[in-house]
Design a protein around this motif. Structure first.
Motif, mmCIF file in Angstrom:
data_model
loop_
_atom_site.group_PDB
_atom_site.id
_atom_site.type_symbol
_atom_site.label_atom_id
_atom_site.label_comp_id
_atom_site.label_asym_id
_atom_site.label_seq_id
_atom_site.Cartn_x
_atom_site.Cartn_y
_atom_site.Cartn_z
ATOM 1 N N ARG A 141 0.808 -1.215 0.000
ATOM 2 C CA ARG A 141 0.000 0.000 0.000
ATOM 3 C C ARG A 141 0.843 1.268 0.000
ATOM 4 O O ARG A 141 0.363 2.334 0.363
ATOM 5 C CB ARG A 141 -0.974 -0.042 1.185
ATOM 6 C CG ARG A 141 -2.126 -1.021 0.933
ATOM 7 C CD ARG A 141 -2.786 -1.494 2.205
ATOM 8 N NE ARG A 141 -3.922 -2.352 1.927
ATOM 9 C CZ ARG A 141 -3.839 -3.646 1.578
ATOM 10 N NH1 ARG A 141 -2.646 -4.224 1.466
ATOM 11 N NH2 ARG A 141 -4.932 -4.342 1.342
ATOM 12 N N HIS A 142 2.103 1.136 -0.370
ATOM 13 C CA HIS A 142 2.937 2.321 -0.549
ATOM 14 C C HIS A 142 3.694 2.205 -1.869
ATOM 15 O O HIS A 142 3.939 1.118 -2.373
ATOM 16 C CB HIS A 142 3.919 2.496 0.620
ATOM 17 C CG HIS A 142 4.885 1.364 0.810
ATOM 18 N ND1 HIS A 142 4.602 0.254 1.552
ATOM 19 C CD2 HIS A 142 6.149 1.197 0.353
ATOM 20 C CE1 HIS A 142 5.653 -0.566 1.556
ATOM 21 N NE2 HIS A 142 6.605 0.001 0.825
ATOM 22 N N VAL A 143 3.992 3.344 -2.440
ATOM 23 C CA VAL A 143 4.750 3.414 -3.681
ATOM 24 C C VAL A 143 6.022 4.203 -3.396
ATOM 25 O O VAL A 143 6.024 5.118 -2.570
ATOM 26 C CB VAL A 143 3.920 4.075 -4.805
ATOM 27 C CG1 VAL A 143 3.522 5.499 -4.443
ATOM 28 C CG2 VAL A 143 4.670 4.043 -6.129
ATOM 29 N N ILE A 144 7.101 3.830 -4.058
ATOM 30 C CA ILE A 144 8.397 4.478 -3.827
ATOM 31 C C ILE A 144 8.796 5.291 -5.057
ATOM 32 O O ILE A 144 8.773 4.778 -6.186
ATOM 33 C CB ILE A 144 9.478 3.427 -3.510
ATOM 34 C CG1 ILE A 144 9.106 2.652 -2.246
ATOM 35 C CG2 ILE A 144 10.844 4.094 -3.345
ATOM 36 C CD1 ILE A 144 9.976 1.446 -1.992
ATOM 37 N N ASP A 145 9.134 6.531 -4.830
ATOM 38 C CA ASP A 145 9.654 7.391 -5.890
ATOM 39 C C ASP A 145 11.178 7.312 -5.850
ATOM 40 O O ASP A 145 11.803 7.804 -4.911
ATOM 41 C CB ASP A 145 9.171 8.827 -5.680
ATOM 42 C CG ASP A 145 9.783 9.794 -6.686
ATOM 43 O OD1 ASP A 145 10.320 9.329 -7.713
ATOM 44 O OD2 ASP A 145 9.727 11.016 -6.443
ATOM 45 N N ASP A 146 11.755 6.723 -6.865
ATOM 46 C CA ASP A 146 13.208 6.551 -6.933
ATOM 47 C C ASP A 146 13.897 7.610 -7.789
ATOM 48 O O ASP A 146 15.091 7.491 -8.073
ATOM 49 C CB ASP A 146 13.556 5.170 -7.517
ATOM 50 C CG ASP A 146 13.301 4.047 -6.537
ATOM 51 O OD1 ASP A 146 13.558 4.246 -5.333
ATOM 52 O OD2 ASP A 146 12.834 2.969 -6.965
ATOM 53 N N ASN A 147 13.154 8.630 -8.207
ATOM 54 C CA ASN A 147 13.720 9.560 -9.192
ATOM 55 C C ASN A 147 13.580 11.017 -8.760
ATOM 56 O O ASN A 147 13.101 11.864 -9.514
ATOM 57 C CB ASN A 147 13.041 9.348 -10.553
ATOM 58 C CG ASN A 147 13.325 7.980 -11.115
ATOM 59 O OD1 ASN A 147 14.453 7.667 -11.486
ATOM 60 N ND2 ASN A 147 12.301 7.144 -11.180
ATOM 61 N N TYR A 148 13.989 11.287 -7.527
ATOM 62 C CA TYR A 148 13.946 12.664 -7.027
ATOM 63 C C TYR A 148 14.621 13.605 -8.018
ATOM 64 O O TYR A 148 15.733 13.353 -8.480
ATOM 65 C CB TYR A 148 14.660 12.726 -5.672
ATOM 66 C CG TYR A 148 14.810 14.110 -5.098
ATOM 67 C CD1 TYR A 148 13.715 14.796 -4.582
ATOM 68 C CD2 TYR A 148 16.059 14.733 -5.050
ATOM 69 C CE1 TYR A 148 13.861 16.067 -4.030
ATOM 70 C CE2 TYR A 148 16.218 15.996 -4.506
ATOM 71 C CZ TYR A 148 15.104 16.658 -3.997
ATOM 72 O OH TYR A 148 15.243 17.907 -3.461
ATOM 73 N N GLY A 149 13.924 14.712 -8.335
ATOM 74 C CA GLY A 149 14.448 15.618 -9.341
ATOM 75 C C GLY A 149 14.644 17.039 -8.863
ATOM 76 O O GLY A 149 14.607 17.976 -9.657
#
Length: 255
Positions: A141-149
């Motif tokens: 129930r969580h998603v990970i953002d691996d592409n901080y910009g």
């Protein structure tokens, strides 16, 4: 809706008073839990059908001082919003505007840099394994953002919003940044944010022992997550109790 009784507001010209009051409680208690970030970070609550008009905290006001009447109305489709009185800072506009514009099921959104969620977001593997009941709440129930910009200006906000494609996933672990939590109401979203920070703290402290982790089997973790999703009225009662504490203290949040 309002999760507890409040006095009649003195600002009769302001709309959506229940949502304003609930948000003010959430701001005040987030500061009390030291989950705020000085005068940064932001919460929002949609007030029209497609979610593109929303309430938000004014630019750089400390969470501990925010009142229901302080909240501003932002239009995600109107860039002129940035030139109005107490306009949101550009990153608040970019992140929450992008979210409400592209993700209409995110009626409420809370973004913080709380310590343990941000530590988790700083790990090479930012997954939250189900090592206890709180952690199991967020299984699948969580998603990970691996592409901080970089800072969440408009393009970065739209990119982050595009990651909320699975309606079951209502927490974004924003790699190298913090956490974004969404929900249908202020009570639901605040409750989710609170328990995610508690879950992240449990996991980080468990890692610090250096001992092997006791991870729940997938089927038990999923069963636990479903049971907690259907647990009756915990979010509403949680916010109502916080409101009652603030009322007993004579807090000015509902003014």
């Amino acid at each position: 809706m309002n999760s507890g009784a409040t006095e009649m507001p003195s600002h009769h010209n302001l709309t959506h008073w229940d949502e304003r009051s609930d948000l003010a409680v959430a701001f005040r208690w987030t500061a009390r839990l030291d989950m705020h970030e000085g005068v940064a970070n932001h919460f929002s609550m949609a007030i029209n059908d497609d979610g593109t008009r929303f309430l938000m905290n004014p630019n750089q006001m400390h969470f501990s001082r925010i009142k229901a009447s302080d909240l501003i109305v932002v239009d995600a489709n109107d860039p002129e919003t940035l030139t109005g009185p107490n306009a949101p800072d550009p990153t608040a506009w970019g992140l929450h505007g992008g979210l409400h514009r592209h993700c209409p099921h995110a009626r409420c959104a809370m973004h913080v840099h709380s310590i343990h969620a941000t530590v988790l977001a700083s790990l090479a593997d930012s997954r939250l394994p189900p090592i206890d009941q709180n952690c199991a709440t967020f299984f699948n129930r969580h998603v990970i953002d691996d592409n901080y910009g970089g800072l969440a200006f408009e393009d970065e906000g739209a990119r982050c919003a595009a990651l909320f494609t699975d309606p079951k996933q209502k927490v974004m672990i924003m790699g190298n940044h913090g956490v974004m939590v969404i929900g249908d109401t202020v009570a639901e979203t605040f409750n989710r944010m609170f328990y995610f920070e508690r879950a992240a703290e449990t996991y980080i402290r468990a890692l610090q022992t250096g001992q092997p982790l006791r991870i729940l089997p997938d089927d038990i973790a999923e069963k636990t997550a479903r049971e907690l999703e259907n647990y009756p009225e915990q979010d509403v009662r949680h916010l109502a109790e916080l409101r009652a504490i603030l009322d007993e203290e004579g807090a000015t949040y509902a003014s």
